[in-house]
Design a protein around this motif. Structure first.
Motif, mmCIF file in Angstrom:
data_model
loop_
_atom_site.group_PDB
_atom_site.id
_atom_site.type_symbol
_atom_site.label_atom_id
_atom_site.label_comp_id
_atom_site.label_asym_id
_atom_site.label_seq_id
_atom_site.Cartn_x
_atom_site.Cartn_y
_atom_site.Cartn_z
ATOM 1 N N ALA A 19 60.927 48.452 79.428
ATOM 2 C CA ALA A 19 62.367 48.358 80.144
ATOM 3 C C ALA A 19 63.024 49.566 79.109
ATOM 4 N N GLY A 20 61.802 50.387 78.550
ATOM 5 C CA GLY A 20 62.691 51.004 77.690
ATOM 6 C C GLY A 20 63.455 51.670 76.813
ATOM 7 N N LEU A 21 63.288 50.479 76.230
ATOM 8 C CA LEU A 21 64.425 50.698 75.415
ATOM 9 C C LEU A 21 64.361 50.774 73.768
ATOM 10 N N ILE A 22 62.493 50.738 73.763
ATOM 11 C CA ILE A 22 61.922 51.424 72.128
ATOM 12 C C ILE A 22 62.242 53.140 72.601
ATOM 13 N N ALA A 23 63.163 53.329 71.655
ATOM 14 C CA ALA A 23 63.101 54.830 71.307
ATOM 15 C C ALA A 23 61.365 55.478 71.043
ATOM 16 N N THR A 24 60.360 55.247 70.569
ATOM 17 C CA THR A 24 59.736 55.288 70.108
ATOM 18 C C THR A 24 58.408 54.886 70.472
ATOM 19 N N VAL A 25 57.246 55.668 71.022
ATOM 20 C CA VAL A 25 56.293 54.515 72.311
ATOM 21 C C VAL A 25 55.180 55.576 71.575
ATOM 22 N N ALA A 26 54.127 55.610 71.357
ATOM 23 C CA ALA A 26 52.589 55.777 71.910
ATOM 24 C C ALA A 26 52.647 56.563 73.026
ATOM 25 N N GLY A 27 51.821 57.619 73.686
ATOM 26 C CA GLY A 27 51.905 57.986 74.801
ATOM 27 C C GLY A 27 50.901 57.738 75.506
ATOM 28 N N PRO A 28 50.304 57.939 76.745
ATOM 29 C CA PRO A 28 49.484 56.868 77.573
ATOM 30 C C PRO A 28 48.325 55.804 76.340
ATOM 31 N N THR A 258 76.010 48.526 77.741
ATOM 32 C CA THR A 258 75.198 49.529 78.283
ATOM 33 C C THR A 258 74.008 49.257 78.032
ATOM 34 N N PRO A 259 73.490 48.805 78.018
ATOM 35 C CA PRO A 259 72.271 47.653 77.921
ATOM 36 C C PRO A 259 70.626 47.878 77.731
ATOM 37 N N PHE A 260 70.106 49.642 78.757
ATOM 38 C CA PHE A 260 69.430 50.009 78.625
ATOM 39 C C PHE A 260 69.505 51.317 77.837
ATOM 40 N N GLY A 261 68.919 51.364 77.256
ATOM 41 C CA GLY A 261 68.738 52.875 76.476
ATOM 42 C C GLY A 261 68.526 54.283 77.160
ATOM 43 N N ASP A 262 67.645 54.149 78.286
ATOM 44 C CA ASP A 262 67.000 54.869 78.631
ATOM 45 C C ASP A 262 68.467 54.960 80.191
ATOM 46 N N GLN A 263 68.949 53.931 80.588
ATOM 47 C CA GLN A 263 70.036 54.151 81.676
ATOM 48 C C GLN A 263 71.524 54.194 81.582
ATOM 49 N N PRO A 264 71.542 55.705 80.557
ATOM 50 C CA PRO A 264 73.174 55.927 80.053
ATOM 51 C C PRO A 264 74.348 55.476 81.038
ATOM 52 N N ALA A 369 67.029 36.605 67.119
ATOM 53 C CA ALA A 369 65.780 36.933 68.598
ATOM 54 C C ALA A 369 65.883 38.037 68.912
ATOM 55 N N PHE A 370 67.285 38.566 69.154
ATOM 56 C CA PHE A 370 67.735 40.067 69.727
ATOM 57 C C PHE A 370 67.884 41.294 69.066
ATOM 58 N N ASP A 371 67.161 40.850 67.227
ATOM 59 C CA ASP A 371 67.704 42.194 66.791
ATOM 60 C C ASP A 371 67.108 42.833 67.751
ATOM 61 N N ASP A 372 65.961 43.173 67.727
ATOM 62 C CA ASP A 372 65.396 44.474 68.678
ATOM 63 C C ASP A 372 66.811 45.233 69.910
ATOM 64 N N VAL A 373 67.338 44.716 69.751
ATOM 65 C CA VAL A 373 68.763 45.704 70.678
ATOM 66 C C VAL A 373 69.262 46.510 69.486
ATOM 67 N N GLY A 374 68.857 47.694 69.979
ATOM 68 C CA GLY A 374 68.461 49.375 69.654
ATOM 69 C C GLY A 374 67.857 49.126 67.907
ATOM 70 N N ASN A 375 66.668 49.053 68.807
ATOM 71 C CA ASN A 375 65.382 48.902 67.691
ATOM 72 C C ASN A 375 65.829 48.553 65.901
ATOM 73 N N HIS A 376 66.437 47.646 65.280
ATOM 74 C CA HIS A 376 66.554 47.650 63.996
ATOM 75 C C HIS A 376 65.830 46.075 63.554
ATOM 76 N N GLU A 377 64.812 46.059 65.023
ATOM 77 C CA GLU A 377 63.923 44.792 64.173
ATOM 78 C C GLU A 377 62.387 45.611 63.775
ATOM 79 N N ALA A 378 61.852 45.076 63.178
ATOM 80 C CA ALA A 378 60.129 44.992 61.882
ATOM 81 C C ALA A 378 59.469 44.561 63.386
#
Length: 396
Positions: A19-28, A258-264, A369-378
């Motif tokens: 969904a594009g919510l994690i800011a740092t993702v590896a390339g292809p 604004t639930p999607f980081g890549d859809q402001p 469960a949703f501590d990944d909102v905003g990328n604060h998860e481990a």
């Protein structure tokens, strides 16, 4: 999302990436092999034996089962009612100061690790019965154990350090990326294990009741507050004061999500009317509504805050769940709140999650469960993983 009842946090994280919510993702992603090495290191300082279990769903066939040390998949046999013993899927773990390397197949599942004795797994007609230590009669109640959750598929590896159900064995996870860098998360600060339990003992309002001990008095774990409410260890009204204040505030003001980081530009607008919080889209149409949540719904991110895997209600509910647990809904009418310096500051908050984050070396945790909102998860992820890591850390 609930770990036992719906998706694992790892799968949810994979969906979040999509969904594009994690800011740092590896390339292809390059071709991910059928298995990758999983190196498990025992730095616990403990002398008791360790047992490893790699359990999950085979992503090729959809079957549930376990993997042996070589990464070979074994489907669970049929279970029964009452539940029947599962085959012994344990792998002998490393002794203190040692390491072992096993093979991790393409699974969505868990790697369990227990100290001192093997875990008890049983099978029902519906599949594997996971340990549920909030139940005093669970056969694993007095065993020291924990687990990590992971998904390994053709798009790479997601592996986390989770405290959604409980905080118990200190451990960290990592991944060696294709570029040679290593990502890791889950390590506690020096003294973090003891500091967490001491802080929880000192938190008034029933929070100390989350701590479970063995018959000899040894600390085993702290249950997550969702189970504290479920078992009566924590008052069911523990979040009510905060919810009442949120309900009052948004009876006359608007809560913008604004639930999607890549859809402001995708925004939803919440107002309380008739004891229901209605959310409208930018055209003014009501898209979903929420009844006033109780503590169980907030801590579990379920019930009155159910989050289906859709593109409207689920993402709004995730955001609300994070705002309630972190107590940011009163201080910021624009959610999710990106600034973690404002998390958990209200007297009514998820103190369990607050204290876990406070003791993490990188500040990251899955405290709910949703501590990944905003990328604060481990969580660590790589699209071309070379090796995965689990480190069993010291109990200090």
């Amino acid at each position: 999302m609930r770990i036992h009842r719906k998706l694992t946090a790892a799968l949810a994280a994979a969906a979040t990436v999509a969904a594009g919510l994690i800011a740092t993702v590896a390339g292809p992603a390059e071709a991910v092999p059928p298995t990758i090495p999983l190196k498990i290191t025992n730095s616990s300082g403990r002398g008791d034996p360790v047992y490893i279990y790699n359990l999950g769903t085979n992503l090729t066939t959809g079957q549930q089962g376990w993997a042996d040390a070589g990464g070979t998949f074994h489907a669970w046999p049929a279970g029964g009612n009452p539940p029947t013993p599962a085959p012994d899927a344990s792998i002998a773990g490393p002794g203190n100061g040692g390491s072992i390397t096993i093979q991790m197949p393409k699974f969505s599942g868990r790697v369990y690790f227990s100290y001192g004795q093997k875990l008890v797994f049983k099978l029902t007609t519906g599949g594997l019965v996971q340990p549920a230590v909030q139940n005093p009669s669970d056969p694993n109640r007095n065993i020291l154990f924990s687990w990590t959750e992971y998904t390994l598929n053709d798009s790479g590896l997601w592996i986390n350090s989770t405290q959604v159900d409980m905080f118990s064995v200190p451990y960290a996870v990592g991944v060696l990326q294709g570029n040679g860098n290593t990502l890791s998360t889950g390590h506690l600060k020096p003294g973090g294990y003891n500091n967490f339990f001491n802080a929880l003992r000192g938190q008034p309002g029933g929070w100390a009741n989350l701590i479970q001990t063995a018959p000899d008095g040894r600390v085993l774990r702290a249950l997550a507050p969702t189970y504290g409410v479920e078992t009566g260890a924590l008052p069911s009204t523990v979040m009510d004061d905060y919810v009442n204040r949120v309900w009052s505030k948004y009876s006359s003001q608007t809560l913008t999500v604004t639930p999607f980081g890549d859809q402001p530009n995708t925004k939803y607008f919440g107002r309380v009317s008739g004891n229901v919080m209605n959310f409208t889209n930018s055209a003014g149409q009501i898209v979903t509504s929420f009844q006033k949540p109780n503590s169980a719904s907030i801590f579990g991110c379920a019930g009155l805050l159910d989050a289906p895997n859709d593109l409207v209600r689920g993402p709004i509910s995730r955001t609300l769940c994070a705002g309630y647990n972190r107590s940011t809904l009163l201080t910021n009418p624009n959610q999710p709140d990106a600034n973690d310096s404002g998390f958990y500051l209200d007297n009514v908050t998820n103190h369990y999650s607050r204290k876990i984050h406070a003791q993490m070396a990188d500040g990251k945790a899955y405290g709910f469960a949703f501590d990944d909102v905003g990328n604060h998860e481990a969580l660590v992820h790589d699209g071309n993983p070379q090796t995965a890591y689990i480190t069993l850390d010291p109990f200090n």
